[in-house]
Scaffold this active site. Structure first.
Site, PDB file in Angstrom:
ATOM      1  N   HIS A  33       0.879  -1.168   0.000  1.00 33.43           N
ATOM      2  CA  HIS A  33       0.000   0.000   0.000  1.00 33.43           C
ATOM      3  C   HIS A  33       0.919   1.221   0.000  1.00 33.43           C
ATOM      4  O   HIS A  33       1.942   1.232   0.692  1.00 33.43           O
ATOM      5  CB  HIS A  33      -0.893   0.011   1.237  1.00 33.43           C
ATOM      6  CG  HIS A  33      -1.571   1.324   1.478  1.00 33.43           C
ATOM      7  ND1 HIS A  33      -2.700   1.699   0.792  1.00 33.43           N
ATOM      8  CD2 HIS A  33      -1.264   2.358   2.303  1.00 33.43           C
ATOM      9  CE1 HIS A  33      -3.075   2.907   1.206  1.00 33.43           C
ATOM     10  NE2 HIS A  33      -2.211   3.314   2.116  1.00 33.43           N
ATOM     11  N   CYS A 113      -5.400   2.174  -4.478  1.00 35.11           N
ATOM     12  CA  CYS A 113      -4.512   3.091  -3.761  1.00 35.11           C
ATOM     13  C   CYS A 113      -3.226   3.337  -4.511  1.00 35.11           C
ATOM     14  O   CYS A 113      -2.722   4.468  -4.557  1.00 35.11           O
ATOM     15  CB  CYS A 113      -4.229   2.547  -2.364  1.00 35.11           C
ATOM     16  SG  CYS A 113      -3.365   0.957  -2.361  1.00 35.11           S
TER      17      CYS A 113
END
Length: 670
Positions: A33, A113
């Protein structure tokens, strides 16, 4: 100028790096992430566009901080860009991502993301997020365990708008069952699930958006991000669209399906798929740069250069152009165009030796060898302790797992070996292997041989960490097999034969097969296999030919899957196996040349040769010249007639064997 940093988080908290090879056969360093840090703020996309002080999000401290350069843009300009993005990164504009938890079906989305971070970095600096982050799902999600983990990851980025109930996060124990080792798998799944349940960062009043970490499409909103996208993808397809364009809405689902089928997200040779809404961000600037006058417009790029353009919502032509692009970018292996019905009819399943021995007799024989041994190390288990483990722990398990008279061959209700049983058995094996000669070890090897047909044994072996000296059964047995090959005694022959059959059965475990092929075990197995192919005993040659087949079948299975899934045969996909494959092909050809009478040996060796040769990424550079120099075609053809290559009247007798030998000689050998 203000610096731009990329914060990288590992959602598995290091467990992916530690355990991924054991669970999937591939090294996955993290489940990534990312967020971008600039102007003293950390910006990321998870539940809408969120902004926090650097390092203060609910993900904690980043694993890595990467320097993405500096930006010449002012903070006001970037804030305007983010505000414009916020108007479109909303639940009513973003395609929703959801999982049906009863069927485990998955619906993809456009935003994630890492693509959002890549877009921001491109806008600020013209750079791109590293490929290992953007293409995170490539190898991992193509495994059964990765596919099972996917819904859990997506749940972290799938929060509903305020007032809407949240969908449940998948149970780690349910998804872990897709792994060879559910306990290890559950460790990673639990780590990711705990992240999913953590309190999210404040979204600064922005509308909550639903999205996925693993979406196949790149949403691009500015020229610099588009240039970075083209630079990072050998083949690329760009879809210029508009929210007010009805034909765009009609063709959009088809474009999404193509991204799923032909994209890079499953580790295959595919294209990058980008969607550019000309009304979002700097989409108008990008449309002007590429002279887009109408939507929908599709552009096709190879190595950053535009090859073709398609205007309008023509689904058939769009698919044709994508296929043509991929063909130009990744030409298929030449052997995929050859009709090989006999080779393709071969099973890719391992050849196994499943005959259940008389366990009481085998145990009695092994205990007599232990009793007859006059010297015994004082620093290890005593003779009685070793015999007690064999009779009190191993024998009951083997009799229950492999009942010799069971009318029902189903294994559903049969017990599996526990780690405690296997650890005790391995310790006893290591102890007796030190004082006993190889002639006195074949009974315990035979017990392990049948045990390897229990999947839990192969999975346990696949997770063991190598030790010096070795303490696992394969590490103990293989060096002694090399010693036995130097002896002509009947006991040594028996030991070699049972070790070869044990290795064949070990290949019934997919996880262990990968470890044996791609770890320190490969050289040890090769040192036993290659000389065994030329052994004077026909049963030993049959077992070694079976092992050669199993080894080659693992390679072939991986290659066939690469072609089937669209990944294609990578030129560098087997670099670490290149010299070894040359050695194996040479050994198989030599064994075929010397085999004059045993038709089953010829059959298995020819099948192994076909698997080593067909679809090999080293065919043109190494394998083909070797086949030519060793006159492989003549060797195979000689088996079809009585003469120097075959001593039995009329040559090979079985039609299917003759067909296979002729096909390999004619179509795969120069």
């Amino acid at each position: 100028m203000p610096p731009v940093k990329l914060y990288v988080y590992d959602l598995s908290n290091g467990l992916a790096r530690q355990l991924s090879r054991q669970l999937t056969g591939r090294q996955i360093d993290g489940i990534w992430h990312t967020s971008v840090v600039v102007f003293g703020k950390e910006i990321f996309y998870g539940q809408g566009i969120s902004i926090t002080p650097p390092g203060r999000s609910h993900h904690g401290q980043p694993l890595q901080i990467l320097d993405m350069g500096e930006t010449s843009l002012g903070e006001d300009i970037f804030n305007e860009y983010l505000q414009e993005m916020t108007d479109h990164y909303t639940a009513d504009k973003v395609s929703s991502s959801f999982v049906d938890f009863e069927t485990w079906s998955y619906t993809r989305t456009e935003f994630n993301c890492n693509s959002f971070t890549d877009d921001c970095v491109g806008f600020l600096t013209g750079q791109s997020v590293p490929a290992f982050i953007k293409d995170l799902p490539s190898d991992f999600l193509s495994t059964p365990f990765g596919a099972a983990l996917r819904p859990t990851i997506d749940a972290m980025y799938r929060r509903p708008s305020p007032g809407t109930p949240s969908a449940p996060i998948p149970s780690p124990s349910t998804a872990a069952n897709a792994s060879p080792d559910p306990q290890l798998a559950a460790s990673i799944l639990q780590a990711v699930a705990s992240q999913a349940q953590a309190a999210p960062a404040q979204a600064n009043g922005h509308v909550q958006a639903m999205n996925s970490l693993t979406g196949p499409l790149h949403m691009i909103t500015n020229p610099t991000s588009f240039r970075a996208f083209l630079k990072s993808h050998r083949a690329a397809v760009a879809f210029f669209t508009s929210a007010t364009c009805p034909p765009c809405r009609m063709i959009e689902p088809i474009f999404e399906r193509l991204a799923e089928e032909k994209g890079l997200h499953e580790g295959r040779n595919g294209a990058g798929f980008a969607k550019i809404d000309i009304d979002v961000g700097m989409g108008r600037n990008l449309a002007e740069e590429w002279d887009i006058r109408a939507t929908p417009t599709f552009m096709f790029f190879l190595d950053g250069k535009k090859l073709d353009e398609l205007k309008g919502a023509d689904a058939n032509e769009l698919r044709t152009q994508v296929d043509l692009l991929l063909f130009q970018a990744y030409p298929p292996h030449p052997h995929t165009a050859i009709s090989l019905p006999a080779v393709q009819a071969l099973s890719l399943n391992a050849i196994i030796f499943s005959q259940v021995p008389a366990f009481d007799t085998v145990l009695t024989k092994q205990q007599s060898f232990i009793d007859d041994q006059t010297s015994w190390p004082s620093s290890v288990q005593t003779k009685d302790q070793v015999k007690g483990t064999l009779s009190g722990v191993v024998l009951p398990y083997l009799k229950e797992r492999f009942p010799s008279t069971a009318p029902d061959k189903s294994t559903k209700n049969l017990p599996s070996a526990t780690p405690a049983i296997l650890a005790a058995w391995a310790q006893a094996t290591t102890t007796m292997a030190t004082p006993l000669p190889v002639e006195s070890l074949f009974p315990v090897v035979d017990m392990w041989r049948i045990a390897f047909l229990d999947p839990s044994v192969g999975n346990w072996m696949a997770t063991l960490v190598p030790t010096t000296p070795p303490t696992d059964p394969l590490g103990v047995f293989l060096p002694k097999a090399v010693q036995a090959l130097e002896s002509t005694s009947k006991g040594a022959r028996n030991y070699i034969l049972i070790v070869l059959r044990l290795l064949c059965n070990a290949f019934s475990s997919a996880a262990l097969a990968q470890r044996m092929l791609r770890s320190e075990l490969r050289n040890a197995i090769t040192s036993v296999l290659v000389p065994s192919l030329l052994h004077s005993d026909a049963l030993v040659r049959t077992a070694s030919a079976s092992l050669a087949f199993n080894v080659a079948a693992v390679l072939q299975k991986d290659r066939v899957e690469a072609v089937r899934s669209g990944r294609g045969i990578q030129a560098d996909s087997e670099d670490e196996l290149g010299d070894w494959q040359v050695e194996m092909v040479s050994a198989v050809i030599e064994a075929l040349h010397r085999e004059k009478e045993n038709e089953e040996v010829v059959h298995r060796l020819t099948a192994a040769l076909a698997f080593f040769v067909r679809l090999s990424p080293h065919y043109e550079t190494a394998i083909r010249p070797l086949l030519d120099v060793l006159q492989t075609k003549d060797t195979l053809k000689s088996k079809l007639i009585k003469g120097s290559g075959w001593t039995v009247e009329g040559g090979l007798a079985k039609k299917d064997v003759r067909k296979l030998v002729d096909e390999v000689a004619t179509k795969l050998c120069p």
